[in-house]
Design a protein around this motif. Structure first.
Motif, short mmCIF file in Angstrom:
data_model
loop_
_atom_site.label_atom_id
_atom_site.label_comp_id
_atom_site.label_asym_id
_atom_site.label_seq_id
_atom_site.Cartn_x
_atom_site.Cartn_y
_atom_site.Cartn_z
N ARG A 26 -13.76 40.71 -20.96
CA ARG A 26 -13.28 40.05 -21.39
C ARG A 26 -13.84 39.53 -23.08
O ARG A 26 -12.59 38.31 -23.32
N GLN A 27 -14.02 40.11 -24.12
CA GLN A 27 -14.75 39.37 -25.16
C GLN A 27 -13.50 38.88 -26.36
O GLN A 27 -13.30 38.50 -27.36
N ALA A 28 -12.71 40.07 -25.75
CA ALA A 28 -11.02 39.93 -26.34
C ALA A 28 -10.43 39.44 -25.72
O ALA A 28 -10.10 39.87 -24.55
N ARG A 30 -7.71 34.99 -24.48
CA ARG A 30 -6.66 34.19 -24.92
C ARG A 30 -7.95 32.70 -25.29
O ARG A 30 -7.54 31.20 -25.74
N TYR A 35 -7.23 35.69 -31.58
CA TYR A 35 -6.02 36.43 -30.26
C TYR A 35 -5.02 36.15 -30.37
O TYR A 35 -3.89 36.88 -29.80
N ARG A 39 -1.96 37.77 -30.09
CA ARG A 39 -1.06 38.16 -29.67
C ARG A 39 0.81 37.71 -29.72
O ARG A 39 1.80 38.34 -29.24
N PHE A 45 2.02 41.15 -23.62
CA PHE A 45 1.14 41.22 -23.44
C PHE A 45 0.82 42.90 -23.43
O PHE A 45 -0.22 43.70 -24.30
N SER A 75 -6.90 47.21 -24.02
CA SER A 75 -5.68 48.03 -23.14
C SER A 75 -5.95 47.06 -21.63
O SER A 75 -6.55 45.72 -21.36
N ASP A 76 -5.25 47.27 -20.53
CA ASP A 76 -5.37 47.15 -19.20
C ASP A 76 -5.24 48.00 -18.36
O ASP A 76 -5.29 49.34 -18.35
N ILE A 77 -5.98 47.69 -17.17
CA ILE A 77 -6.83 48.77 -16.26
C ILE A 77 -4.66 48.98 -14.99
O ILE A 77 -4.70 50.24 -14.81
N PHE A 90 4.05 41.81 -17.12
CA PHE A 90 3.82 40.37 -16.72
C PHE A 90 4.16 39.75 -17.00
O PHE A 90 4.17 38.77 -18.33
N TYR A 152 -3.33 46.68 -6.41
CA TYR A 152 -1.87 46.45 -7.24
C TYR A 152 -0.97 47.24 -7.23
O TYR A 152 0.48 45.76 -6.96
N THR A 207 -12.98 45.65 -9.31
CA THR A 207 -13.41 45.07 -9.59
C THR A 207 -13.36 44.31 -7.43
O THR A 207 -13.72 43.39 -7.71
N HIS A 323 -18.42 38.30 -14.82
CA HIS A 323 -17.12 38.66 -14.31
C HIS A 323 -17.04 38.43 -15.56
O HIS A 323 -16.62 37.86 -16.75
C1 LIG Z 1 -8.62 43.00 -12.57
C2 LIG Z 1 -8.49 43.77 -13.97
C3 LIG Z 1 -7.46 43.48 -14.44
N1 LIG Z 1 -7.65 43.91 -16.26
C4 LIG Z 1 -8.77 44.39 -16.02
C5 LIG Z 1 -9.34 44.74 -14.90
C6 LIG Z 1 -10.79 44.26 -14.13
C7 LIG Z 1 -12.08 43.25 -14.52
C8 LIG Z 1 -11.42 41.97 -13.82
O1 LIG Z 1 -10.79 42.06 -13.02
O2 LIG Z 1 -11.25 41.17 -14.70
C9 LIG Z 1 -9.72 44.51 -17.01
C10 LIG Z 1 -9.15 44.21 -18.02
N2 LIG Z 1 -8.52 43.78 -18.47
C11 LIG Z 1 -8.26 43.51 -20.26
C12 LIG Z 1 -9.37 44.20 -21.27
C13 LIG Z 1 -10.16 44.67 -22.06
C14 LIG Z 1 -10.63 44.36 -22.66
C15 LIG Z 1 -11.53 43.49 -22.68
O3 LIG Z 1 -12.16 43.32 -22.19
O4 LIG Z 1 -11.99 42.26 -23.93
C16 LIG Z 1 -10.01 44.46 -19.75
C17 LIG Z 1 -11.11 45.33 -19.71
C18 LIG Z 1 -7.26 42.53 -20.68
C19 LIG Z 1 -6.34 41.32 -20.41
N3 LIG Z 1 -5.61 41.80 -19.66
C20 LIG Z 1 -4.91 40.64 -18.96
C21 LIG Z 1 -4.99 39.55 -20.28
C22 LIG Z 1 -4.68 38.61 -20.10
C23 LIG Z 1 -3.71 39.22 -21.27
C24 LIG Z 1 -2.79 37.16 -22.12
O5 LIG Z 1 -3.07 38.03 -23.69
O6 LIG Z 1 -1.74 36.63 -21.10
C25 LIG Z 1 -6.25 39.90 -20.71
C26 LIG Z 1 -6.56 39.67 -22.15
C27 LIG Z 1 -4.03 40.00 -18.04
C28 LIG Z 1 -4.81 39.97 -16.77
N4 LIG Z 1 -4.75 41.75 -16.80
C29 LIG Z 1 -5.15 42.19 -15.25
C30 LIG Z 1 -4.93 40.91 -14.16
C31 LIG Z 1 -5.27 40.17 -12.68
C32 LIG Z 1 -5.04 40.03 -15.57
C33 LIG Z 1 -3.87 38.62 -15.11
C34 LIG Z 1 -4.76 37.28 -15.28
C35 LIG Z 1 -4.61 36.70 -16.66
O7 LIG Z 1 -3.83 36.56 -17.41
O8 LIG Z 1 -6.34 36.71 -17.16
C36 LIG Z 1 -5.82 42.51 -14.47
#
Ligand SMILES: Cc1c2[nH]c(c1CCC(=O)O)Cc1[nH]c(c(CCC(=O)O)c1C)Cc1[nH]c(c(CCC(=O)O)c1C)Cc1[nH]c(c(C)c1CCC(=O)O)C2
Length: 345
Positions: A26-28, A30, A35, A39, A45, A75-77, A90, A152, A207, A323
């Motif tokens: 999650r290096q990219a 909020r 970012y 966004r 999102f 992207s997202d999973i 979302f 999910y 995860t 994480h």
């Molecule tokens: C379970 C899971 C998800 N997504 C992901 C996982 C597996 C890793 C982990 O456990 O964190 C993986 C993920 N999600 C995102 C990335 C992008 C690449 C990166 O790592 O920078 C990656 C690799 C962006 C994201 N995915 C999400 C954001 C936040 C969205 C926003 O901008 O509001 C980002 C940057 C949203 C997301 N996406 C997901 C959830 C549960 C949420 C909501 C929680 C939250 O808001 O943090 C599902």
């Protein structure tokens, strides 16, 4: 194949480096003001995930600040369930919401043949990134592993106890394996397209693997991961794959030995002496700083980082978190972390 020259790929190929390569899950996100600006320009999102120019931009933002050794596709999973035909949204502050599939009778809406219609912009993002990241930076593509994506799809949102999916998987294993098979096929196709577009490594995010029983872990984590890795390597034998089964504990050994992944990600709870003695001899490891240290910072963050480096320096190692980075993280602490690691000897 010629030996890789980029540090991240060298560590993944099994080399022990004096200073480990570093990137952060999650290096990219909020925690970076740039970012948040991009966004809001994108809208939601998911709009950001499907906008190749802006998704490329947010992937590059942390590289400009910290010169990480790897970039991870933005992207997202959960784009996979959406591309298969399940409704996804979302909601601000609530995380993902899907129309839950509670049993095998709900699987009829899922259609693997249509996924690339939805996922085309993601492949375009990978191609753009491949052309725009610095030459010393590696490009990571990713997907969720089938069990985690299924949590999910079946729960309909994030869960604390995973009761619905465990009931489905344990109560109707044949019906549940149809869902897992669909995800194995869709994930394979999705990742092959990412590699064709320029991804140099793949990470599979598992995860929620840690909530399963021993047999469940074998059937729903190890087996599907093994199939995806075999499918990818049948086409790209030298493609490195990282598996990150968070919370897997002692299962990490079986996971590494039976799935065919090249490297494993470590959550913050795994004892590092055990890793150095039992796991790192089987292949590279990646991890495992608790992301909360990036909020608290100070000497405690540096000392914990030093401990991780000292414990894992004698084998192939990639520095990362246990994480993802949280939104409350201080960008300044990330800078201090990277500086400390780059100067570590
Ligand atoms: C379970 C899971 C998800 N997504 C992901 C996982 C597996 C890793 C982990 O456990 O964190 C993986 C993920 N999600 C995102 C990335 C992008 C690449 C990166 O790592 O920078 C990656 C690799 C962006 C994201 N995915 C999400 C954001 C936040 C969205 C926003 O901008 O509001 C980002 C940057 C949203 C997301 N996406 C997901 C959830 C549960 C949420 C909501 C929680 C939250 O808001 O943090 C599902």
């Amino acid at each position: 194949m010629p030996k890789p020259t980029k540090t991240f790929l060298r560590a993944l190929a099994g080399e022990t480096l004096p200073v480990p390569p570093i990137w952060l899950m999650r290096q990219a996100g909020r925690y970076l003001p740039e970012y948040r600006a991009t966004r809001s320009e994108a809208g939601s999102f998911l709009d950001l995930c499907y906008n190749p120019d802006l998704a490329c931009e947010v992937t590059l933002q942390p590289l400009r600040r910290y010169d990480f050794d790897a970039a991870i596709l933005f992207s997202d999973i959960l784009v996979i369930p959406q591309a298969l035909g399940q409704h996804l949204a979302f909601k601000q502050g609530e995380g993902p919401q899907l129309d839950a599939i509670r049993d095998a009778s709900g699987l009829g809406i899922l259609n693997v043949d249509r996924i690339h219609n939805t996922l085309g912009p993601v492949y375009e993002t990978v191609a753009k990134l491949s052309a725009s990241i610095p030459s010393h930076t590696s490009l990571i593509g990713f997907a969720g592993a089938p069990w985690t994506v299924a949590t999910y799809m079946v729960e309909g949102k994030g869960s604390k106890d995973f009761a619905s999916i465990r009931r489905f998987a344990y109560g109707d294993p044949d019906g549940f394996s149809r869902l897992i098979d669909i995800l194995v096929e869709a994930t394979t196709q999705y990742l092959l397209k990412q590699v064709e577009a320029g991804a140099e490594c793949i990470q599979l995010f598992e995860t929620w693997g840690g909530v399963l029983s021993e047999n469940g872990f074998r059937r729903w984590v190890i087996e599907p991961t093994k199939k995806i890795v075999a499918n990818l390597k049948a086409v790209h034998p030298d493609l490195p794959v990282i598996g990150f089964p968070r919370g897997a504990g002692l299962h990490l050994i079986d996971f590494k030995q039976h799935t065919g992944v090249d490297a494993v990600g470590l959550d913050s709870g795994v004892p590092l002496k055990w890793v150095a003695e039992n796991l790192q001899s089987l292949g590279p490891v990646q991890g495992n700083l608790d992301p909360m240290y990036l909020i608290t910072g100070g000497d405690e963050m540096i000392e914990e980082t030093r401990r991780i480096l000292d414990m894992l320096r004698n084998g192939p190692f990639i520095f990362n978190l246990g994480h993802g980075i949280t939104p409350e993280t201080s960008p300044e602490n990330v800078g201090k972390l990277v500086e400390f690691i780059r100067n570590y000897r």
